[in-house]
Design a protein around this motif. Sequence first.
Motif, PDB file in Angstrom:
ATOM      1  N   ILE A 102       0.847  -1.194   0.000  1.00 24.83           N
ATOM      2  CA  ILE A 102       0.000   0.000   0.000  1.00 24.83           C
ATOM      3  C   ILE A 102       0.881   1.242   0.000  1.00 24.83           C
ATOM      4  CG2 ILE A 102      -1.797   1.270   1.237  1.00 24.83           C
ATOM      5  CD1 ILE A 102      -2.682  -1.468   0.137  1.00 24.83           C
ATOM      6  N   GLY A 103       0.636   2.136  -0.945  1.00 21.67           N
ATOM      7  CA  GLY A 103       1.390   3.380  -1.009  1.00 21.67           C
ATOM      8  C   GLY A 103       0.976   4.335   0.101  1.00 21.67           C
ATOM      9  N   ILE A 104       1.906   5.158   0.531  1.00 24.62           N
ATOM     10  CA  ILE A 104       1.645   6.123   1.607  1.00 24.62           C
ATOM     11  C   ILE A 104       2.224   7.481   1.227  1.00 24.62           C
ATOM     12  CG2 ILE A 104       2.092   6.740   4.016  1.00 24.62           C
ATOM     13  CD1 ILE A 104       2.448   3.752   4.614  1.00 24.62           C
ATOM     14  N   ILE A 105       1.385   8.511   1.302  1.00 22.19           N
ATOM     15  CA  ILE A 105       1.836   9.889   1.110  1.00 22.19           C
ATOM     16  C   ILE A 105       1.364  10.697   2.310  1.00 22.19           C
ATOM     17  CG2 ILE A 105       1.718  11.978  -0.302  1.00 22.19           C
ATOM     18  CD1 ILE A 105       1.179  10.173  -2.727  1.00 22.19           C
ATOM     19  N   GLY A 106       2.309  11.324   3.001  1.00 22.77           N
ATOM     20  CA  GLY A 106       1.954  12.188   4.120  1.00 22.77           C
ATOM     21  C   GLY A 106       1.829  13.626   3.647  1.00 22.77           C
ATOM     22  N   THR A 107       0.756  14.301   4.038  1.00 25.18           N
ATOM     23  CA  THR A 107       0.596  15.702   3.657  1.00 25.18           C
ATOM     24  C   THR A 107       0.081  16.519   4.838  1.00 25.18           C
ATOM     25  OG1 THR A 107      -1.754  15.808   2.977  1.00 25.18           O
ATOM     26  CG2 THR A 107      -0.190  14.873   1.394  1.00 25.18           C
ATOM     27  N   HIS A 108       0.343  17.800   4.791  1.00 22.56           N
ATOM     28  CA  HIS A 108      -0.275  18.749   5.713  1.00 22.56           C
ATOM     29  C   HIS A 108      -0.667  19.986   4.914  1.00 22.56           C
ATOM     30  CE1 HIS A 108       0.082  21.909   9.146  1.00 22.56           C
ATOM     31  NE2 HIS A 108      -1.173  21.691   8.790  1.00 22.56           N
ATOM     32  N   PRO A 109      -1.937  20.109   4.541  1.00 26.33           N
ATOM     33  CA  PRO A 109      -2.400  21.352   3.912  1.00 26.33           C
ATOM     34  C   PRO A 109      -2.372  22.449   4.981  1.00 26.33           C
ATOM     35  CG  PRO A 109      -3.904  19.507   3.505  1.00 26.33           C
ATOM     36  CD  PRO A 109      -2.987  19.102   4.617  1.00 26.33           C
ATOM     37  N   TYR A 116      -8.681  29.151   3.696  1.00 28.88           N
ATOM     38  CA  TYR A 116      -8.887  28.653   2.333  1.00 28.88           C
ATOM     39  C   TYR A 116      -9.731  29.630   1.520  1.00 28.88           C
ATOM     40  CZ  TYR A 116     -10.403  25.669  -1.515  1.00 28.88           C
ATOM     41  OH  TYR A 116     -10.661  25.155  -2.765  1.00 28.88           O
ATOM     42  N   GLN A 117     -10.698  30.243   2.182  1.00 30.43           N
ATOM     43  CA  GLN A 117     -11.587  31.166   1.489  1.00 30.43           C
ATOM     44  C   GLN A 117     -10.937  32.515   1.213  1.00 30.43           C
ATOM     45  OE1 GLN A 117     -14.493  30.281   0.328  1.00 30.43           O
ATOM     46  NE2 GLN A 117     -14.487  28.256   1.263  1.00 30.43           N
ATOM     47  N   SER A 118     -10.058  32.954   2.118  1.00 32.49           N
ATOM     48  CA  SER A 118      -9.543  34.318   2.029  1.00 32.49           C
ATOM     49  C   SER A 118      -8.100  34.430   1.557  1.00 32.49           C
ATOM     50  CB  SER A 118      -9.653  34.986   3.411  1.00 32.49           C
ATOM     51  OG  SER A 118      -8.890  34.267   4.377  1.00 32.49           O
ATOM     52  N   ASN A 119      -7.343  33.348   1.633  1.00 31.01           N
ATOM     53  CA  ASN A 119      -5.909  33.418   1.366  1.00 31.01           C
ATOM     54  C   ASN A 119      -5.578  32.813   0.002  1.00 31.01           C
ATOM     55  OD1 ASN A 119      -3.151  33.458   1.429  1.00 31.01           O
ATOM     56  ND2 ASN A 119      -2.938  32.388   3.378  1.00 31.01           N
ATOM     57  N   LYS A 120      -4.936  33.607  -0.832  1.00 32.35           N
ATOM     58  CA  LYS A 120      -4.553  33.115  -2.153  1.00 32.35           C
ATOM     59  C   LYS A 120      -3.170  32.465  -2.145  1.00 32.35           C
ATOM     60  CE  LYS A 120      -8.337  34.650  -3.920  1.00 32.35           C
ATOM     61  NZ  LYS A 120      -9.411  33.688  -4.280  1.00 32.35           N
ATOM     62  N   LYS A 121      -2.424  32.586  -1.037  1.00 31.62           N
ATOM     63  CA  LYS A 121      -1.082  32.017  -0.959  1.00 31.62           C
ATOM     64  C   LYS A 121      -1.112  30.760  -0.106  1.00 31.62           C
ATOM     65  CE  LYS A 121       1.161  36.514  -1.534  1.00 31.62           C
ATOM     66  NZ  LYS A 121       2.104  37.503  -0.943  1.00 31.62           N
ATOM     67  N   LEU A 122      -1.779  29.749  -0.602  1.00 29.97           N
ATOM     68  CA  LEU A 122      -1.933  28.501   0.145  1.00 29.97           C
ATOM     69  C   LEU A 122      -0.698  27.621  -0.017  1.00 29.97           C
ATOM     70  CD1 LEU A 122      -5.630  27.715  -0.827  1.00 29.97           C
ATOM     71  CD2 LEU A 122      -4.809  28.902   1.205  1.00 29.97           C
ATOM     72  N   LYS A 123      -0.339  26.921   1.067  1.00 30.71           N
ATOM     73  CA  LYS A 123       0.810  26.023   1.044  1.00 30.71           C
ATOM     74  C   LYS A 123       0.415  24.634   1.506  1.00 30.71           C
ATOM     75  CE  LYS A 123       4.233  29.644   2.055  1.00 30.71           C
ATOM     76  NZ  LYS A 123       5.321  30.065   2.970  1.00 30.71           N
ATOM     77  N   MET A 124       1.141  23.649   1.035  1.00 31.68           N
ATOM     78  CA  MET A 124       0.867  22.266   1.409  1.00 31.68           C
ATOM     79  C   MET A 124       2.179  21.498   1.509  1.00 31.68           C
ATOM     80  SD  MET A 124      -1.701  19.649  -0.514  1.00 31.68           S
ATOM     81  CE  MET A 124      -2.335  18.176   0.277  1.00 31.68           C
ATOM     82  N   MET A 125       2.397  20.892   2.659  1.00 35.49           N
ATOM     83  CA  MET A 125       3.595  20.082   2.860  1.00 35.49           C
ATOM     84  C   MET A 125       3.305  18.663   2.393  1.00 35.49           C
ATOM     85  SD  MET A 125       4.399  17.485   5.186  1.00 35.49           S
ATOM     86  CE  MET A 125       5.902  16.626   5.648  1.00 35.49           C
ATOM     87  N   LEU A 126       4.277  18.032   1.718  1.00 33.24           N
ATOM     88  CA  LEU A 126       4.130  16.652   1.272  1.00 33.24           C
ATOM     89  C   LEU A 126       5.365  15.837   1.634  1.00 33.24           C
ATOM     90  CD1 LEU A 126       3.002  18.593  -1.361  1.00 33.24           C
ATOM     91  CD2 LEU A 126       2.034  16.376  -1.894  1.00 33.24           C
ATOM     92  N   ASN A 127       5.132  14.570   1.939  1.00 39.01           N
ATOM     93  CA  ASN A 127       6.233  13.653   2.244  1.00 39.01           C
ATOM     94  C   ASN A 127       6.031  12.366   1.459  1.00 39.01           C
ATOM     95  OD1 ASN A 127       7.085  11.153   4.206  1.00 39.01           O
ATOM     96  ND2 ASN A 127       8.570  12.819   4.276  1.00 39.01           N
TER      97      ASN A 127
END
Length: 239
Positions: A102-109, A116-127
Amino acid sequence: MNSVGIIGFGRFGKILLNILQKGFSVSVYDTKIESSFSNVNFQDLNFVLKQKTIFVSVPICNFESVIQNIAPKLNEGQTIIDVCSVKIYPIDVMVNNLDKSIGIIGTHPMFGPDSYQSNKKLKMMLNKTRDVHNQFSFWKQYFKDQGIQTLEMSAKDHDLMASKTQGVTHFLGRMLKEFGIQKTTIDTQGFRDLLDLVDQTCNDTWELFKDLQLYNPYTREMIDKLKKSTEKIDKKLKC
């Protein structure tokens, strides 16, 4: 259209659905079906677990029990993606409980319903935890295509940085609310910023705040340093 699954339809699960619907047919499982969301494709757990990619969006304190429950029902070829706000803990849970096929991807939006509604500079961490089905590059690009800046890093680096930012920020917001901070007729911009901090952090659930404090192994140390800094400044004032 390709399909994906989501387990958990809380505050962030709703944002996740919004992001994924732009490219996929999405089936959602939650213990509570919200009748007010008539456009959501709610399905039973077995149906959602047939999807090639499954996002797990549940409270951190429930994460291990959910992973242990679904682990024996998964099949080779599938990938599990978490969206927890801490990373060492959920990645360890997935690695220790999910079969090596089973594949595993860790993320933190690094955004919530409000930002999400007000910020246009969204970041997301991925592992790229266990990319046995070569899905990581696809998902990294998918989120980029949605206007989200993606940052690849280790779980340890993430949690250490998050303890200094997210952990401290949420603690300060809750502390100020407990203090009873309120608007006045002579508010400065700095004070209004503090009020915004309280509104943003306290709009999240107490459950999320507690999980951020307890499941990040570095947060306790940061909070202790914050308290000591307060005591230092107080002592300086008395000199």
